[in-house]
Every structure is written in structure tokens, then in C-alpha cells.
Design a protein around this motif. Structure first.
Motif, PDB file in Angstrom:
ATOM      1  N   GLU A  84       0.822  -1.217   0.000  1.00 39.54           N
ATOM      2  CA  GLU A  84       0.000   0.000   0.000  1.00 39.54           C
ATOM      3  C   GLU A  84       0.856   1.266   0.000  1.00 39.54           C
ATOM      4  O   GLU A  84       0.491   2.277  -0.611  1.00 39.54           O
ATOM      5  CB  GLU A  84      -0.945   0.005   1.196  1.00 39.54           C
ATOM      6  CG  GLU A  84      -1.938   1.150   1.156  1.00 39.54           C
ATOM      7  CD  GLU A  84      -2.998   1.060   2.235  1.00 39.54           C
ATOM      8  OE1 GLU A  84      -3.928   1.891   2.222  1.00 39.54           O
ATOM      9  OE2 GLU A  84      -2.896   0.168   3.105  1.00 39.54           O
ATOM     10  N   HIS A  85       2.001   1.244   0.690  1.00 41.15           N
ATOM     11  CA  HIS A  85       2.844   2.445   0.738  1.00 41.15           C
ATOM     12  C   HIS A  85       3.332   2.826  -0.656  1.00 41.15           C
ATOM     13  O   HIS A  85       3.516   4.017  -0.960  1.00 41.15           O
ATOM     14  CB  HIS A  85       4.030   2.224   1.681  1.00 41.15           C
ATOM     15  CG  HIS A  85       5.065   1.280   1.169  1.00 41.15           C
ATOM     16  ND1 HIS A  85       4.851  -0.096   1.086  1.00 41.15           N
ATOM     17  CD2 HIS A  85       6.323   1.495   0.683  1.00 41.15           C
ATOM     18  CE1 HIS A  85       5.932  -0.675   0.592  1.00 41.15           C
ATOM     19  NE2 HIS A  85       6.834   0.256   0.346  1.00 41.15           N
ATOM     20  N   LEU A 104       7.973  -1.448  -7.526  1.00 39.24           N
ATOM     21  CA  LEU A 104       7.088  -0.398  -8.022  1.00 39.24           C
ATOM     22  C   LEU A 104       6.466  -0.733  -9.369  1.00 39.24           C
ATOM     23  O   LEU A 104       5.277  -0.481  -9.605  1.00 39.24           O
ATOM     24  CB  LEU A 104       7.868   0.918  -8.120  1.00 39.24           C
ATOM     25  CG  LEU A 104       7.150   2.081  -8.802  1.00 39.24           C
ATOM     26  CD1 LEU A 104       5.936   2.512  -7.986  1.00 39.24           C
ATOM     27  CD2 LEU A 104       8.109   3.256  -9.020  1.00 39.24           C
ATOM     28  N   SER A 105       7.245  -1.332 -10.271  1.00 37.16           N
ATOM     29  CA  SER A 105       6.753  -1.567 -11.634  1.00 37.16           C
ATOM     30  C   SER A 105       5.759  -2.713 -11.724  1.00 37.16           C
ATOM     31  O   SER A 105       5.165  -2.937 -12.788  1.00 37.16           O
ATOM     32  CB  SER A 105       7.934  -1.837 -12.577  1.00 37.16           C
ATOM     33  OG  SER A 105       8.512  -3.108 -12.305  1.00 37.16           O
ATOM     34  N   ARG A 106       5.550  -3.459 -10.609  1.00 33.58           N
ATOM     35  CA  ARG A 106       4.688  -4.646 -10.661  1.00 33.58           C
ATOM     36  C   ARG A 106       3.388  -4.494  -9.877  1.00 33.58           C
ATOM     37  O   ARG A 106       2.556  -5.405  -9.914  1.00 33.58           O
ATOM     38  CB  ARG A 106       5.438  -5.859 -10.090  1.00 33.58           C
ATOM     39  CG  ARG A 106       6.740  -6.202 -10.782  1.00 33.58           C
ATOM     40  CD  ARG A 106       6.525  -6.641 -12.200  1.00 33.58           C
ATOM     41  NE  ARG A 106       7.779  -7.036 -12.826  1.00 33.58           N
ATOM     42  CZ  ARG A 106       7.945  -7.183 -14.131  1.00 33.58           C
ATOM     43  NH1 ARG A 106       6.927  -6.973 -14.944  1.00 33.58           N
ATOM     44  NH2 ARG A 106       9.113  -7.529 -14.630  1.00 33.58           N
ATOM     45  N   ILE A 107       3.194  -3.409  -9.158  1.00 32.70           N
ATOM     46  CA  ILE A 107       2.059  -3.376  -8.225  1.00 32.70           C
ATOM     47  C   ILE A 107       0.707  -3.463  -8.930  1.00 32.70           C
ATOM     48  O   ILE A 107      -0.241  -4.028  -8.388  1.00 32.70           O
ATOM     49  CB  ILE A 107       2.114  -2.124  -7.304  1.00 32.70           C
ATOM     50  CG1 ILE A 107       2.174  -0.843  -8.132  1.00 32.70           C
ATOM     51  CG2 ILE A 107       3.285  -2.224  -6.350  1.00 32.70           C
ATOM     52  CD1 ILE A 107       2.118   0.415  -7.273  1.00 32.70           C
ATOM     53  N   VAL A 108       0.615  -2.919 -10.140  1.00 30.93           N
ATOM     54  CA  VAL A 108      -0.644  -3.030 -10.880  1.00 30.93           C
ATOM     55  C   VAL A 108      -0.686  -4.317 -11.696  1.00 30.93           C
ATOM     56  O   VAL A 108      -1.727  -4.951 -11.827  1.00 30.93           O
ATOM     57  CB  VAL A 108      -0.844  -1.809 -11.805  1.00 30.93           C
ATOM     58  CG1 VAL A 108      -2.112  -1.970 -12.653  1.00 30.93           C
ATOM     59  CG2 VAL A 108      -0.919  -0.534 -10.983  1.00 30.93           C
ATOM     60  N   PHE A 204      -3.106   4.532 -13.788  1.00 29.64           N
ATOM     61  CA  PHE A 204      -3.313   3.097 -13.599  1.00 29.64           C
ATOM     62  C   PHE A 204      -3.255   2.746 -12.115  1.00 29.64           C
ATOM     63  O   PHE A 204      -4.092   1.977 -11.609  1.00 29.64           O
ATOM     64  CB  PHE A 204      -2.255   2.297 -14.366  1.00 29.64           C
ATOM     65  CG  PHE A 204      -2.609   1.988 -15.784  1.00 29.64           C
ATOM     66  CD1 PHE A 204      -3.543   1.007 -16.082  1.00 29.64           C
ATOM     67  CD2 PHE A 204      -2.009   2.678 -16.823  1.00 29.64           C
ATOM     68  CE1 PHE A 204      -3.878   0.704 -17.395  1.00 29.64           C
ATOM     69  CE2 PHE A 204      -2.336   2.389 -18.143  1.00 29.64           C
ATOM     70  CZ  PHE A 204      -3.269   1.413 -18.431  1.00 29.64           C
ATOM     71  N   VAL A 205      -2.267   3.294 -11.410  1.00 26.03           N
ATOM     72  CA  VAL A 205      -2.097   2.997  -9.989  1.00 26.03           C
ATOM     73  C   VAL A 205      -3.284   3.504  -9.187  1.00 26.03           C
ATOM     74  O   VAL A 205      -3.787   2.814  -8.289  1.00 26.03           O
ATOM     75  CB  VAL A 205      -0.783   3.618  -9.460  1.00 26.03           C
ATOM     76  CG1 VAL A 205      -0.722   3.527  -7.933  1.00 26.03           C
ATOM     77  CG2 VAL A 205       0.419   2.892 -10.069  1.00 26.03           C
ATOM     78  N   THR A 206      -3.759   4.708  -9.495  1.00 22.77           N
ATOM     79  CA  THR A 206      -4.900   5.284  -8.770  1.00 22.77           C
ATOM     80  C   THR A 206      -6.151   4.439  -8.961  1.00 22.77           C
ATOM     81  O   THR A 206      -6.893   4.174  -8.005  1.00 22.77           O
ATOM     82  CB  THR A 206      -5.165   6.720  -9.245  1.00 22.77           C
ATOM     83  OG1 THR A 206      -3.981   7.506  -9.043  1.00 22.77           O
ATOM     84  CG2 THR A 206      -6.316   7.343  -8.477  1.00 22.77           C
TER      85      THR A 206
END
Length: 348
Positions: A84-85, A104-108, A204-206
Motif C-alpha cells: 500500500e505504501h 514499483l513496476s509490478r504493483i498493478v 493506472f495505480v490510482t
């Protein structure tokens, strides 16, 4: 016995005592009726006993399904909350290339494992066709929560696939991104610019954050809460004396424990002196292994005994001193093929 009654009837008839014979015959009919009623009642009791045994087995299976589902869902929540951070840093525009090392590049693009709640027990319950309102409500609620959970898993997966397709179609560094674990020191500037600075990725992240943290996790938490309550009710149906400990009573068991004796060949890396925290989580104790990052949820069984269904049928026995304070913990498995005995002392 039949011969005895026949002699009585013949004697009464031979003596021409019709009135007494009729009274006797009526009494004999009553005895036969009573015998039939008793036989029917015994048969009903036997049928009810078989039915209760059948339902009890279904409840036991359903409880096992619930406990495994709770563990799986809890692990899923922990996995998302660990990232989540990263989501928040992206949305707050406070990203640096250092976060690439944290994934970071994989969270979505990390597609959630989509699965239905275990349905063996609930399917057996449906087949039993019971009219009990509690059962009918439980079956309906089970289906509603599972459908909502699966719906959001599908939406999260669709967004992940959309991002993957977008990168594949629009950027030449797609092969680089898809073929290795992206770190700050092993990735191209063009790739880094997309994940660190671009508004595209932030959008995308949002969107992903809204699906996961504002909706999906809440549904999972609702599902876990429902499963906890259902498990308690099923336990009470099986054993009216069953009592679930509330959070206040569970505080006695929480704390940090240190291993003092180990006989556990199935987990060879355990060491004397290793510290294990036990925390409160809803109506269970959460047992977290700091070294191996393994979480287990301990369910109250009886007195100071708890058990964890996924950990090789492990039982946890808390020990008290003369002042009724928790001073130690013993962990044992019930299978002789997977034997494990561990003793711990409470240190705070």
C-alpha cells in the motif's frame, strides 16, 4: 408368547365368557398398537440420530473449509497491505527510482489469484435441503460475498491485463520489463521514466488502488468477519458448551515467546532462542514467525488450548503458573508421521 395368548382366548370362548373375551381382545389390540408405536418411535429416533450425525459431518467439513478460507484471505490482505505504501507514494507524486527495488513496476501488473470460497461443505449443506433459517441465511450470504469478491478479482485482473497490453503495444522496453525483476540498477532510463514520472502510470495505480483498497479489501474483511461468526455458530451447533474467547480474554495469551526446547524434524531450521510474537486478531490469536514470515491464526478449542488447521494440525497449549498468569507455550502436532514438539517461555 403368541401361544400363551391363544390359550387365553380359547379358554374364554370355551367358557362362553363373551364379555371378558371382548375386553381381553381389546386389550390385546391396545398392546399391539402400543408395540407398533414404540417400534415406530425407536425407528424415528434412529433416523433422527443418523440425520444428526450426517449434519454434524457436514458442519465439521464446513468448519474446515471456513478455517482454510480465513487463512487464505488473511494472507491475501497482508500481501496487498505490504504494497500500500507504494500506491500512496505514486498517488502523492513522491516516487523515486529507489522504489523500483521494492517492486514499483509490478504493483498493478500483479494479477490476484482468483478463487471461489471452498464449496465442499456448503454444497453438502445445500444437498441436505434443510429448512433452518440460520442455514438458509448462511447459504445466501455465502453466495453473495463470494460473488462480490470474485467480481472485484475479475476487475483487478482486467486492469492488470490492460496495463500489460498498453506497455506491450506502446513501448519498446516491454521485453525488458516482462523478462526480469526490475531494479533501479538494471533497467533502462525509458522504462524508469514511465513508472517513476509518467501520469499514465499514476492513473493506472490510482484506479488499481480504488479497486483494491477501497473495495476489494473491504469485501475480504467482511467475508472474514462473516466466516468467523459462521464458524462460531456451527461450533455451537456441534457443541452447546463451545465458547469463543473475546478480545479482552485473548489479551492474556498475547505477547512474545522464546523457544527453549525443540524436537521438530519437519522444520529443521528452528533454533533455541528464536522469538515468536503472538498477537490479537479479531477473535483469534495471530502467531507470526518473524524469521520465516509465516502467519497462522489460532482458534480457541478448550481452556488454554488453541489449534491451527493449516499448520499440520498443530495444537498450541498455553501454560499458567500458580497466579494464573500465562508463562509458557507448547506446540505439538497430532500426526505421528509429522511429529513436532516445541516448548516456549513467555518473555513479555
Amino acid at each position: 408368547m403368541i401361544k400363551f395368548f391363544r390359550k387365553i382366548r380359547q379358554k374364554l370362548l370355551s367358557e362362553n365368557k363373551l364379555k371378558r373375551y371382548l375386553v381381553y381382545a381389546f386389550g390385546e389390540i391396545i398392546l399391539v398398537v402400543i408395540g407398533i408405536l414404540i417400534a415406530l418411535q425407536i425407528n424415528n429416533w434412529n433416523e433422527q440420530r443418523k440425520e444428526h450425525q450426517k449434519i454434524a459431518k457436514i458442519y465439521e467439513r464446513l468448519i474446515l473449509d471456513i478455517e482454510n478460507d480465513i487463512n487464505d484471505l488473511a494472507v491475501r490482505i497482508e500481501g496487498y497491505k505490504a504494497n500500500e505504501h507504494l500506491y500512496r507514494k505514486v498517488m502523492n507524486d513522491s516516487v523515486s527510482t529507489d522504489l523500483l527495488d521494492e517492486g514499483l513496476s509490478r504493483i498493478v501488473a500483479n494479477i490476484p489469484f482468483s478463487s471461489k470460497l471452498r464449496n465442499t461443505g456448503i454444497a453438502q449443506l445445500k444437498q441436505a435441503n434443510l429448512s433452518d433459517p440460520f442455514i438458509q441465511t448462511m447459504i445466501s450470504r455465502y453466495g453473495d460475498l463470494d460473488e462480490r469478491k470474485t467480481n472485484y478479482e475479475t476487475r483487478i485482473e482486467a486492469l492488470s491485463q490492460e496495463l500489460i497490453k498498453h506497455i506491450r503495444d506502446e513501448y519498446p522496453w516491454y521485453t525488458e520489463w516482462i523478462s526480469k525483476k526490475i531494479m533501479k540498477d538494471n533497467s533502462s532510463p525509458e522504462l524508469q521514466a514511465f513508472f517513476v514520472n509518467s501520469m499514465e502510470y499514476r492513473n493506472f495505480v490510482t484506479h488499481s488502488y480504488n479497486l483494491i483498497y477501497n473495495n476489494y479489501i473491504r469485501i475480504i474483511e467482511d467475508t472474514i468477519d462473516f466466516l468467523h461468526k459462521t464458524r462460531v455458530e456451527l461450533k455451537r451447533e456441534l457443541n452447546p458448551q463451545f465458547v469463543i474467547l473475546d478480545e479482552k480474554k485473548l489479551l492474556d495469551f498475547a505477547g512474545s515467546y522464546e523457544m527453549v526446547e525443540i524436537d521438530c524434524p519437519i522444520v529443521p531450521d528452528l533454533e533455541v532462542g528464536m522469538k515468536l510474537p503472538v498477537e490479537i486478531n479479531s477473535n483469534t490469536l495471530k502467531f507470526k514467525d518473524e524469521r520465516f514470515d509465516i502467519s497462522m491464526y489460532l482458534y480457541h478449542e478448550l481452556g488454554d488450548t488453541f489449534y491451527e488447521p493449516r499448520f499440520i494440525n498443530a495444537f498450541f497449549y498455553f501454560e499458567r503458573d500458580n497466579n494464573d498468569s500465562i508463562v509458557g507455550l507448547k506446540i505439538q502436532t497430532k500426526s505421528s508421521e509429522e511429529r513436532c514438539n516445541i516448548e516456549l517461555q513467555k518473555i513479555n
